[in-house]
Design a protein around this motif. Structure first.
Motif, PDB file in Angstrom:
ATOM      1  N   ALA A  18       6.813   3.640   7.717  1.00 60.06           N
ATOM      2  CA  ALA A  18       6.264   3.001   7.105  1.00 60.06           C
ATOM      3  C   ALA A  18       4.833   2.732   7.085  1.00 60.06           C
ATOM      4  CB  ALA A  18       6.325   1.310   7.112  1.00 60.06           C
ATOM      5  N   LYS A  19       3.988   3.181   6.264  1.00 60.41           N
ATOM      6  CA  LYS A  19       2.380   3.063   6.207  1.00 60.41           C
ATOM      7  C   LYS A  19       1.794   2.658   4.912  1.00 60.41           C
ATOM      8  CE  LYS A  19       4.401   7.662   4.791  1.00 60.41           C
ATOM      9  NZ  LYS A  19       3.973   8.894   4.586  1.00 60.41           N
ATOM     10  N   ILE A  20       0.643   2.166   5.400  1.00 57.79           N
ATOM     11  CA  ILE A  20      -0.315   1.353   5.081  1.00 57.79           C
ATOM     12  C   ILE A  20      -1.003   2.099   4.720  1.00 57.79           C
ATOM     13  CG2 ILE A  20      -1.322  -0.889   5.283  1.00 57.79           C
ATOM     14  CD1 ILE A  20       1.916  -1.638   4.412  1.00 57.79           C
ATOM     15  N   HIS A  21      -1.738   2.565   3.594  1.00 59.06           N
ATOM     16  CA  HIS A  21      -2.948   2.979   3.261  1.00 59.06           C
ATOM     17  C   HIS A  21      -4.396   1.656   2.458  1.00 59.06           C
ATOM     18  CE1 HIS A  21      -1.166   6.633   3.672  1.00 59.06           C
ATOM     19  NE2 HIS A  21       0.097   6.116   2.449  1.00 59.06           N
ATOM     20  N   GLN A  22      -3.970   0.833   2.006  1.00 63.68           N
ATOM     21  CA  GLN A  22      -4.832  -0.320   1.258  1.00 63.68           C
ATOM     22  C   GLN A  22      -5.087  -1.141   2.790  1.00 63.68           C
ATOM     23  OE1 GLN A  22      -6.866  -1.908   0.118  1.00 63.68           O
ATOM     24  NE2 GLN A  22      -6.319  -0.860  -1.635  1.00 63.68           N
ATOM     25  N   THR A  23      -5.883  -0.942   2.979  1.00 62.02           N
ATOM     26  CA  THR A  23      -6.278  -2.510   4.188  1.00 62.02           C
ATOM     27  C   THR A  23      -7.633  -3.137   3.191  1.00 62.02           C
ATOM     28  OG1 THR A  23      -8.258  -0.341   5.003  1.00 62.02           O
ATOM     29  CG2 THR A  23      -6.025  -0.102   5.900  1.00 62.02           C
ATOM     30  N   LYS A  24      -8.110  -3.538   2.991  1.00 62.82           N
ATOM     31  CA  LYS A  24      -9.035  -4.322   1.885  1.00 62.82           C
ATOM     32  C   LYS A  24      -7.827  -5.559   1.747  1.00 62.82           C
ATOM     33  CE  LYS A  24     -12.770  -2.636   2.380  1.00 62.82           C
ATOM     34  NZ  LYS A  24     -13.678  -2.998   3.531  1.00 62.82           N
TER      35      LYS A  24
ATOM     36  N   ASP B 194      -4.774 -11.403   5.544  1.00 63.34           N
ATOM     37  CA  ASP B 194      -3.766 -11.504   6.615  1.00 63.34           C
ATOM     38  C   ASP B 194      -2.581 -11.207   6.003  1.00 63.34           C
ATOM     39  OD1 ASP B 194      -4.270 -14.249   5.958  1.00 63.34           O
ATOM     40  OD2 ASP B 194      -3.606 -15.232   7.383  1.00 63.34           O
ATOM     41  N   THR B 195      -1.966 -12.143   4.776  1.00 64.62           N
ATOM     42  CA  THR B 195      -0.930 -12.485   4.391  1.00 64.62           C
ATOM     43  C   THR B 195      -0.161 -11.648   3.440  1.00 64.62           C
ATOM     44  OG1 THR B 195      -1.259 -14.994   4.032  1.00 64.62           O
ATOM     45  CG2 THR B 195       0.494 -14.328   2.219  1.00 64.62           C
ATOM     46  N   GLU B 196      -1.448 -11.024   2.640  1.00 64.58           N
ATOM     47  CA  GLU B 196      -1.136  -9.664   2.114  1.00 64.58           C
ATOM     48  C   GLU B 196      -0.850  -8.145   3.039  1.00 64.58           C
ATOM     49  OE1 GLU B 196      -4.259 -10.544  -2.249  1.00 64.58           O
ATOM     50  OE2 GLU B 196      -5.103  -9.450  -0.503  1.00 64.58           O
TER      51      GLU B 196
ATOM     52  N   ILE C 250      -1.071   3.108   9.820  1.00 62.96           N
ATOM     53  CA  ILE C 250      -1.882   2.159   8.796  1.00 62.96           C
ATOM     54  C   ILE C 250      -3.138   3.050   9.393  1.00 62.96           C
ATOM     55  CG2 ILE C 250      -3.544   0.383   9.012  1.00 62.96           C
ATOM     56  CD1 ILE C 250      -1.552  -1.226  11.033  1.00 62.96           C
ATOM     57  N   ASP C 251      -3.600   3.775   7.804  1.00 68.28           N
ATOM     58  CA  ASP C 251      -4.863   4.146   7.877  1.00 68.28           C
ATOM     59  C   ASP C 251      -6.043   3.851   7.270  1.00 68.28           C
ATOM     60  OD1 ASP C 251      -5.776   6.860   7.643  1.00 68.28           O
ATOM     61  OD2 ASP C 251      -4.752   7.683   5.941  1.00 68.28           O
ATOM     62  N   GLU C 252      -7.148   4.850   7.810  1.00 65.82           N
ATOM     63  CA  GLU C 252      -8.103   3.853   7.348  1.00 65.82           C
ATOM     64  C   GLU C 252      -8.418   2.543   7.881  1.00 65.82           C
ATOM     65  OE1 GLU C 252     -10.495   5.201   6.237  1.00 65.82           O
ATOM     66  OE2 GLU C 252      -9.927   7.652   5.132  1.00 65.82           O
ATOM     67  N   ALA C 253      -7.722   2.534   9.682  1.00 59.39           N
ATOM     68  CA  ALA C 253      -7.819   0.787  10.252  1.00 59.39           C
ATOM     69  C   ALA C 253      -9.138   0.789  10.126  1.00 59.39           C
ATOM     70  CB  ALA C 253      -6.799   1.601  11.663  1.00 59.39           C
ATOM     71  N   GLN C 254     -10.388   1.603   9.930  1.00 55.57           N
ATOM     72  CA  GLN C 254     -11.840   1.302  10.666  1.00 55.57           C
ATOM     73  C   GLN C 254     -12.356  -0.244   9.252  1.00 55.57           C
ATOM     74  OE1 GLN C 254     -11.238   3.823   9.222  1.00 55.57           O
ATOM     75  NE2 GLN C 254     -12.986   3.899   7.355  1.00 55.57           N
ATOM     76  N   ASN C 255     -11.525  -0.307   8.377  1.00 58.44           N
ATOM     77  CA  ASN C 255     -11.565  -0.873   7.182  1.00 58.44           C
ATOM     78  C   ASN C 255     -10.552  -2.592   7.259  1.00 58.44           C
ATOM     79  OD1 ASN C 255     -13.410   0.431   6.228  1.00 58.44           O
ATOM     80  ND2 ASN C 255     -11.818   1.663   4.484  1.00 58.44           N
ATOM     81  N   LEU C 256     -10.234  -2.585   8.141  1.00 59.53           N
ATOM     82  CA  LEU C 256     -10.055  -3.979   7.972  1.00 59.53           C
ATOM     83  C   LEU C 256     -10.072  -4.793   8.815  1.00 59.53           C
ATOM     84  CD1 LEU C 256      -6.225  -2.446  10.519  1.00 59.53           C
ATOM     85  CD2 LEU C 256      -6.097  -3.333   8.266  1.00 59.53           C
ATOM     86  N   ASP C 257      -9.613  -6.188   8.204  1.00 66.70           N
ATOM     87  CA  ASP C 257     -10.312  -7.277   8.811  1.00 66.70           C
ATOM     88  C   ASP C 257     -10.700  -8.310   9.641  1.00 66.70           C
ATOM     89  OD1 ASP C 257     -10.155 -10.595   8.954  1.00 66.70           O
ATOM     90  OD2 ASP C 257     -11.870  -9.982   6.872  1.00 66.70           O
TER      91      ASP C 257
END
Length: 418
Positions: free
Chosen positions: A74-80, A83-85, A128-135
């Motif tokens: 599974a790949k997550i590209h949207q990091t904004k 926690d629920t989303e 998880i891509d662009e992980a530096q943008n994770l909350d």
């Protein structure tokens, strides 16, 4: 618009992460080997960083395309995300239908889904891509996921991809709980100047160029490096525009003049002027490398010297190993040296007493010339030899006796620490 003009069947410099076009410089090959290792480890949290356009996503896309059928990705590209989303997105990417919006309920559903994957004999891998943008709160969710277990097995492997700022996030004092779970960290740098022509020709060949075609003049390479800093994405943009410029001018080769015309129309400035000084890699050796070897000593006495001349070399107490260490502190199958894309790595095979470099226990380590490590009461040194290209073949000692070549030892940071 220029494909037919240059005899191509596909766009060679597309910005889409297409594994077919992956060019393996020595650095990219090393990181690719790390990725392949990480996907096979049952409790793996790994971090790969690199500046924009250095090929992180393409490396992962290639690794995913080659993964065994028993790995569910599974790949997550949207990091904004909240926690629920974030939890809902993970469930959706793994093919599940999220039930509810409560974190506790989503946690339960995730664990249940991962257990079902495990019971089918498969592994779950979350990228998880662009992980530096994770909350910051989402890193606690990642810690929760990596701790999920079923019958003493971790249920999901996680790969974090990000720009260099991700290292600052992970190294923060409040991230200590997560850092203790990191198996591996690696940084992907830009292409060196001597790799750029090979990179360009590789992509042109995949796109259908004739083997004898010389589409980019060698004189363009220093200029391409000057304006792109060796970043593959920037190289693709510049080369695509240069081919368009050559087509418009009815030319069949991109010369330095055509390239500078393209640069002028793009209004680019040299990379160093825009972003600061570039990190330079050491040029490749002009010498010819002979097979590497492992020199084994026990209490300062020479035991043997063994060629690293195949993909897998096993070390242990049992007689079916390639290197047998008769030592009660050594497990039956203790360690393995594997070679991928011209680079050798040492890994622990879940031994009882571990592998040590000085006082540091390691699980995966790139092997560089002169690196010494300990297994039980034995000391092993990895050695490479080079001879000038002009010299003829030279005999190489192999077996349990022979002359020991002396090399300065290097202390190399471990890639994975437990």
């Amino acid at each position: 618009m220029y494909l037919e003009h240059f005899g191509l069947t596909d766009n060679p410099f597309t910005l889409i992460s297409d594994p077919r076009y992956l060019y393996l410089s020595k650095m990219h090959a090393r990181v690719k080997a790390y990725i392949e290792y990480a996907t096979q480890v049952q409790d793996s949290l790994v971090i790969f960083t690199g500046e924009i356009g250095t090929g992180k996503t393409t490396l992962i896309a290639d690794a995913v395309s080659r993964m065994a059928k028993n790995i569910v990705v599974a790949k997550i590209h949207q990091t904004k995300l909240s926690d629920t989303e974030f939890l809902q997105a993970i469930l959706q990417e793994f093919g599940a239908d999220p039930q509810g919006t409560e974190r506790a309920a989503l946690h339960t559903q995730l664990r249940k889904h991962f257990v079902e994957i495990e019971q089918k004999g498969k592994k779950a891998l979350l990228v998880i891509d662009e992980a530096q943008n994770l909350d910051p709160t989402l890193f606690e969710e990642i810690r929760f996921l990596i701790d999920l277990e079923y019958k003493n097995k971790k249920l999901v492997n996680i790969v974090l991809l990000g720009q260099p700022e991700l290292n600052e996030v992970i190294d923060a004092p409040n991230m200590e709980n997560l850092m203790q779970r990191v198996r591996l960290r690696a940084h992907i740098g830009p292409l060196a100047s001597w790799d750029i022509l090979a990179y360009i020709n590789h992509r042109l060949k995949i796109a259908g160029a004739a083997p004898s075609a010389e589409i980019f003049s060698e004189s363009t390479i220093p200029v391409i490096f000057e304006y792109t800093g060796g970043r593959p994405r920037a190289i693709n943009i510049l080369c695509d525009y240069a081919l368009t410029t050559a087509f418009i001018e009815h030319q069949y080769m991109v010369t330095e003049t055509i390239l500078r015309t393209a640069i002028s129309e793009l209004q680019w400035v040299p990379y160093e002027k825009k972003y600061g000084a570039m990190q330079m890699q050491s040029p490749p050796s002009k010498n010819r490398k002979l097979p590497a070897s492992i020199v084994v000593r026990h209490e300062n006495s020479f035991v043997g010297k063994f060629l690293v001349d195949k993909e897998f070399l096993n070390i242990g107490r049992k007689s079916d190993n390639d290197i047998v260490l008769e030592d009660p502190l050594v497990s039956r199958h203790h360690a393995q040296i594997f070679t991928k894309y011209g680079t050798s790595f040492l890994r622990d095979l879940n031994s009882a007493n571990g592998i040590f470099i000085e006082d540091l226990q390691i699980e995966l380590q790139e092997l560089l010339d002169g690196l010494t490590f300990k297994i039980g009461s034995h000391t092993l040194t990895y050695q490479t030899e080079e001879i000038p290209q002009k010299e003829n073949d030279t005999d190489f000692v192999n077996g349990r006796s022979g002359k020991i070549l002396q090399y300065p030892h290097q202390t190399v940071p471990a890639r994975i620490v437990r």
